[in-house]
Each structure stands twice: as C-alpha cells, then as structure tokens.
Write a protein that holds these residues in place. Structure first.
Motif, mmCIF file in Angstrom:
data_model
loop_
_atom_site.group_PDB
_atom_site.id
_atom_site.type_symbol
_atom_site.label_atom_id
_atom_site.label_comp_id
_atom_site.label_asym_id
_atom_site.label_seq_id
_atom_site.Cartn_x
_atom_site.Cartn_y
_atom_site.Cartn_z
ATOM 1 N N UNK A 180 -0.830 58.890 54.651
ATOM 2 C CA UNK A 180 0.269 59.834 54.662
ATOM 3 C C UNK A 180 1.595 58.826 54.168
ATOM 4 N N UNK A 181 1.587 57.563 54.519
ATOM 5 C CA UNK A 181 2.445 56.619 53.929
ATOM 6 C C UNK A 181 2.646 56.351 52.402
ATOM 7 N N UNK A 182 1.622 56.557 51.762
ATOM 8 C CA UNK A 182 1.369 56.140 50.267
ATOM 9 C C UNK A 182 0.097 55.189 50.095
ATOM 10 N N UNK A 183 0.314 54.742 49.084
ATOM 11 C CA UNK A 183 -0.813 53.591 48.722
ATOM 12 C C UNK A 183 -0.630 52.327 49.593
ATOM 13 N N UNK A 184 -1.761 52.035 50.398
ATOM 14 C CA UNK A 184 -1.888 50.896 51.362
ATOM 15 C C UNK A 184 -2.451 49.761 50.864
ATOM 16 N N UNK A 185 -3.580 49.873 50.016
ATOM 17 C CA UNK A 185 -4.245 48.836 49.501
ATOM 18 C C UNK A 185 -4.954 49.304 48.134
ATOM 19 N N UNK A 186 -5.353 48.282 47.386
ATOM 20 C CA UNK A 186 -5.913 48.586 46.187
ATOM 21 C C UNK A 186 -6.193 47.170 45.347
ATOM 22 N N UNK A 187 -7.260 47.276 44.488
ATOM 23 C CA UNK A 187 -7.789 46.410 43.711
ATOM 24 C C UNK A 187 -6.995 45.738 42.441
ATOM 25 N N UNK A 188 -5.911 46.823 42.156
ATOM 26 C CA UNK A 188 -5.051 46.453 41.132
ATOM 27 C C UNK A 188 -3.647 46.222 41.398
ATOM 28 N N UNK A 189 -2.699 45.516 40.733
ATOM 29 C CA UNK A 189 -1.244 45.226 41.207
ATOM 30 C C UNK A 189 -0.573 46.307 41.312
ATOM 31 N N UNK A 190 -0.679 47.662 40.652
ATOM 32 C CA UNK A 190 0.091 48.853 40.595
ATOM 33 C C UNK A 190 -1.035 49.843 40.912
ATOM 34 N N UNK A 191 -0.370 51.153 41.383
ATOM 35 C CA UNK A 191 -1.032 52.484 41.525
ATOM 36 C C UNK A 191 -1.611 52.729 39.943
ATOM 37 N N UNK A 192 -2.715 53.317 39.898
ATOM 38 C CA UNK A 192 -3.078 54.285 38.648
ATOM 39 C C UNK A 192 -2.205 55.378 38.688
ATOM 40 N N UNK A 193 -1.501 55.633 37.495
ATOM 41 C CA UNK A 193 -0.680 56.729 37.258
ATOM 42 C C UNK A 193 -1.111 57.549 36.021
ATOM 43 N N UNK A 194 -0.859 58.890 35.873
ATOM 44 C CA UNK A 194 -1.133 59.665 35.052
ATOM 45 C C UNK A 194 -0.041 60.878 34.900
ATOM 46 N N UNK A 195 0.525 61.006 33.730
ATOM 47 C CA UNK A 195 1.720 61.974 33.720
ATOM 48 C C UNK A 195 3.018 61.564 34.592
ATOM 49 N N UNK A 196 2.972 60.234 34.859
ATOM 50 C CA UNK A 196 4.202 59.649 35.788
ATOM 51 C C UNK A 196 4.083 60.008 37.195
ATOM 52 N N UNK A 197 2.879 60.398 37.778
ATOM 53 C CA UNK A 197 2.561 60.582 38.904
ATOM 54 C C UNK A 197 1.353 59.682 39.476
ATOM 55 N N UNK A 198 1.452 58.942 40.674
ATOM 56 C CA UNK A 198 0.422 58.238 41.345
ATOM 57 C C UNK A 198 -0.910 59.298 41.225
ATOM 58 N N UNK A 199 -1.947 59.051 40.798
ATOM 59 C CA UNK A 199 -3.128 59.509 40.798
ATOM 60 C C UNK A 199 -3.640 59.824 42.146
ATOM 61 N N UNK A 200 -3.549 58.690 43.156
ATOM 62 C CA UNK A 200 -3.904 59.116 44.499
ATOM 63 C C UNK A 200 -3.129 59.968 45.186
ATOM 64 N N UNK A 201 -1.822 60.055 44.957
ATOM 65 C CA UNK A 201 -0.901 61.231 45.293
ATOM 66 C C UNK A 201 -1.300 62.430 44.896
#
Length: 374
Positions: A180-201
C-alpha cells in the motif's frame, strides 16, 4: 450446437453461472471487463460446440493471426488454477483455426492433467470439459504477471516479448514488490511504467476493483496494457523480500551462486540461493534431469532441472521438491508447485544447478529460497 451459434462474442455479462458452458477463463475475462480493464476482442466456442467453416471464415476478416486459448470448466477456479496444464496455440493463421481448436480441446485429457487431478483428489470436480477462446494475436513489447498478496499488495514479474517464456519459466524475470506504500523492492533501478503510470500500481488498482487477491496476466502493446487472464489466488505467495533495494539482494544472490558453483570455494559452498517459489521443507536425494522421459527418475527425489513445462507435472507430483535454473515466483511451475504442496526454488542459475549435481542429498527450503548440500 453447430453453425453460427457455436461461436459467441464474449461480453461483460458472463458470470460464474456460465462456467459450465464457457469455461473459467471466459468468466475471468468478463470480470476484467466489468472492472474496466481492456481485453482483446474475444470469441468463445462453447463446450461441445462445433463452429462451421463459414462461421470461422467469417471472423477471418478481423485479424490474419489468432491466439486460440483454453477455457476449461475447471480452469481458473477459486481453489485450483490448472495453471498451464491445458494447451494454447498462438500466432495461428485464420485458416488453421479449426485444427487449433481441436488441439486445445484434446489437451483436456492429457496425462499431465490426470496427474494433477490425482494429486489434488477431493478438490477437483468430477469432469473436465473444454470451451475455447479465439482472440486476434499481436506480438507484445513486454509481457507481465501479477500475483496478489492482499489489498494493495502483490508481486509483479515481466519480460520482453512473448509471455510464453515468462509463464513457462524459460527466463528468470525482472520483478517488483508492491504494498500500500508503493514499490518496496525490485530487480530494476526504476519501476516499469506504461502510459506514464507504474504498472505495479495499475495492477494493484485493478486487483482492488476485482475485490480479491488476483492472479493477472497481461501484455504491453505499444504503450497500452491489454489484460489476458484473471483468476483468484489459489495459494499464498511466500513472504516478500525484506530488502528495500531489491537490486542489492539480487547482486548478493548472484555472487553467492557464482561462488558456490566453484568447486574450489569453501565458505558457504554448500548452499545455493534462488527464488522462494513454493514454501515448505524437503530433504531427499537430488536428481538432475534434462528430459521429462529420463528413465533415471525416482519418485520422492528432489527434481533438478533447467526449467519445466506442463508435461513435467506428473514428475512434479511425485517429487519431494523442485529446483530450477530459470523461472520466477509467478511461472506455471511455481503456481502448480504451490497448489500441489511441493517445495520449489526457481532461478538458481545454471552454474548453481550444476554445483548441486545429481545423486547428492539435498535440503530444500522453499520458503527461504535455499538449497543446501548435506
């Protein structure tokens, strides 16, 4: 049912009452439509239906290539997913639809389905019937999977190109953990985004709209996400990594795998690290198999292999544990292992798998993602 009536357009009005005629995957796609998600145009061949050549030719004008997917009556249920056990045919020419439909239907009676049903006896319905989905096929830029842990929480995995390599475990995917706090861990430096929105969100929001922890499959076409499958979670994921920076954890695991693959290493050489794909503990002799028909297989052993496909399910059902060189937490092997109650560690790497060898006693901790040589 035959002729034009044997080919139905999928709509948002389908519900679980239609599972017996149109199958679980069709019901899941209708739920995605009601939640406001974009899905491919989809036609359904109901259970027992026989679309005429004219009916199939009538949709040929829609697209030159097609995805022909299973929608079994037992598939994508609340208790069992049957993940990857039925056949799908991708990139099918319009004049090959009848043959592809027959191949998908025949997969309902495969040996791997029988082995899965035997292991899950008492949880599987008495019969398996098959409806078939037809969707225009487009090659994706990226393909992704999401498995929910609870409200606002889940794990995202993805790879470039087709989702077949992702769901089959042929690749070790990029990943992110979301709360609920957002992206907390990942293998890449930044979040994957599509259409200007983080895909995880986007996945977390869609899961909230669906109202249950969700197993989602989707593709990125240009900058647009298209949703291919929804089913409720059937087994809980292991705990998310503690590290706030997942890259640090991946680098550490990679160094350990490389060092432990070296026969000259000493400190910690007896332990291999991978992805905690299915929880539980098992101690047994490891057997390295490169072929599902290898006569050296022994039930009750730890199955060591580069990767699995659904034809490996009979061996998975007999294994004390499963360890693979590639794959993530969300591939078919991991999902089926969780449903079968088989501890599973994926993505240890080829060098580490070779280090484990064959015939040595191993302790597999599917909750921690470790394999120890005893």
């Amino acid at each position: 049912m035959s002729g034009d009536d044997a080919l139905l357009r999928l709509t948002r009005d389908l519900g679980d009452r239609d599972r017996g005629a149109l199958g679980g995957k069709a019901v899941g796609l209708a739920a995605l439509l009601r939640a406001g998600a974009a899905i491919p145009d989809t036609w359904v061949v109901p259970v027992g239906a026989d679309p005429s050549a004219a009916a199939l030719a009538g949709i040929a004008a829609v697209a030159p290539r097609w995805a022909v997917r299973s929608s079994a009556t037992v598939e994508d249920g609340t208790d069992l997913s049957y993940a990857g056990l039925f056949r799908s045919e991708l990139d099918v020419p319009a004049d090959g639809l009848a043959e592809a439909i027959a191949a998908v239907r025949a997969s309902a009676h495969s040996g791997r389905v029988a082995a899965y049903r035997e292991r899950t006896a008492g949880r599987s319905p008495a019969a398996v019937e098959m409806a078939v989905l037809l969707q225009p096929f487009r090659s994706p830029v990226r393909s992704g999977l999401w498995l929910g842990r609870g409200p606002g929480r889940g794990r995202l995995e993805w790879t470039g190109g087709s989702g077949e390599t992702l769901v089959s475990g042929a690749v070790t995917p990029a990943w992110e953990e979301w709360t609920t706090e957002g992206r907390t861990a990942g293998s890449e430096r930044g979040a994957w985004e599509s259409g200007g929105q983080p895909v995880g969100r986007t996945c977390a929001n869609l899961q909230e709209a669906l109202g249950v922890p969700a197993d989602l499959e989707f593709a990125q076409l240009d900058e647009t996400l298209v949703w291919l499958q929804f089913r409720p979670m059937t087994a809980a994921l292991g705990e998310a990594p503690d590290e706030r920076d997942g890259r640090r954890a991946d680098r550490r695991a990679g160094r350990c795998a490389d060092r432990r693959a070296d026969p000259g290493a000493d400190e910690g050489e007896q332990v291999v690290h991978g992805i905690a794909a299915s929880g539980g503990l098992a101690t047994a002799r490891g057997l390295r198999l490169r072929d599902v028909d290898d006569p050296c297989w022994e039930p009750g052993a730890v199955l060591l292999t580069d990767r699995t496909d659904p034809d490996w399910v009979p061996l998975m059902a007999e294994a004390a544990a499963l360890v693979t060189a590639t794959g993530g937490m969300l591939c078919h092997a991991a999902i089926v292992a969780r449903e079968l109650g088989v501890p599973c560690v994926t993505g240890v790497g080829e060098a580490a798998l070779a280090r484990l060898g064959s015939g040595r006693p191993l302790a597999v901790d599917g909750s921690a993602g470790t394999v120890a040589v005893l």
